[in-house]
Scaffold this active site. Sequence first.
Site, mmCIF file in Angstrom:
data_model
loop_
_atom_site.group_PDB
_atom_site.id
_atom_site.type_symbol
_atom_site.label_atom_id
_atom_site.label_comp_id
_atom_site.label_asym_id
_atom_site.label_seq_id
_atom_site.Cartn_x
_atom_site.Cartn_y
_atom_site.Cartn_z
ATOM 1 C CD GLU A 221 -3.013 -1.046 2.219
ATOM 2 O OE1 GLU A 221 -2.568 -1.790 3.312
ATOM 3 O OE2 GLU A 221 -3.814 -0.094 2.396
ATOM 4 N NE ARG A 223 9.907 5.833 -3.855
ATOM 5 C CZ ARG A 223 9.756 5.995 -5.097
ATOM 6 N NH1 ARG A 223 8.697 6.372 -5.623
ATOM 7 N NH2 ARG A 223 10.815 6.059 -6.104
ATOM 8 N NE ARG A 317 7.815 1.569 22.409
ATOM 9 C CZ ARG A 317 7.272 0.809 23.451
ATOM 10 N NH1 ARG A 317 6.101 0.276 23.459
ATOM 11 N NH2 ARG A 317 7.792 1.047 24.635
#
Length: 344
Positions: A221, A223, A317
């Site tokens: 979804e 690049r 994260r």
Amino acid sequence: MSTTLFSLAFGVGTQNRQGAWLEVFYALPLLHPAAELVAAVAPLIGYSGGNQAIAIDTDRAAELAVALKGIDPAQSALLTRLAESHKPLVATLLAEDAALTSTPEAYLKLHLLSHRLVRPHGQNLAGIFPLLPNVAWTSQGAVDLGELPARQLEARLKGELLEVFSVDKFPKMTDYVVPSGVRIADSARIRLGAYIGEGTTVMHEGFVNFNAGTEGPGMIEGRVSAGVFVGKGSDLGGGCSTMGTLSGGGNIVISVGEGCLIGANAGIGIPLGDRNTVESGLYVTAGTKVNLLDEQGRLVKVVKARELAGQPDLLFRRNSQSGAVECKTHKSAIELNEALHAHN
């Protein structure tokens, strides 16, 4: 002359008014063709060795079709069709996987990728950019940019519209190759030279560059840039889901393991092991400083992201309070630290 070749293909393409190649379509490229086939082809086209792109006419294509009928029926059938062509034909033979020297050679190697005969960074593409002319990709095929205004006027005078879809060195893959078992929502976003593995879905905003791709099954979804190869996935019925940016470059291959998730607007500059997650909005480069946390969230060590390349079961994260990039693992971070220390 050796009858051992890296690749061979018969193509039909487009030339400008000066006879320079703009593009070439190879319906059935061969990787490591049979010596018997090479021996039959060489004398008919005057091939004496090395990497060559040799122009052939329709009569020569018909002769080749007869010569290969008992050796390779598929290539013989293709040459029978090429013998009916009104467009220029070429036989491209690559004795070795060397730096490129012609436009037909460049297009052959792009076809080898999209036909899944070689994987990204599995062949030498040195010198490719100067050999791919920047052309207008139109409703009438490839058009030399210097000839475009005259072609547009010619179409208008006939009451037609010459539509220009893009101006680029690379065409879209699906005008040349449609791999089996794939879904592509917007074909304009997949360049020729992309490797799209069986079971891959590329959504509307997905983009796959040349010399990049997916092993499949997977969901793209975002690049996937040159040098990136996404491994098999296992997320929700089949896919390694990528919604961010996967960036390669130079001679580096950025591989992505099985079952990974790269969140929206995220990106990586390091290879990922299996079952890695990169949270949305986070870009992890090789030099990114990462706080390695244990299972209780305590800091164990600060490392550069490249030291975590290829490790499985990692979560990358950003700390919402400090802004620091953190990494947690299903394993103890202490065990991971010990493994990294032993590796170094």
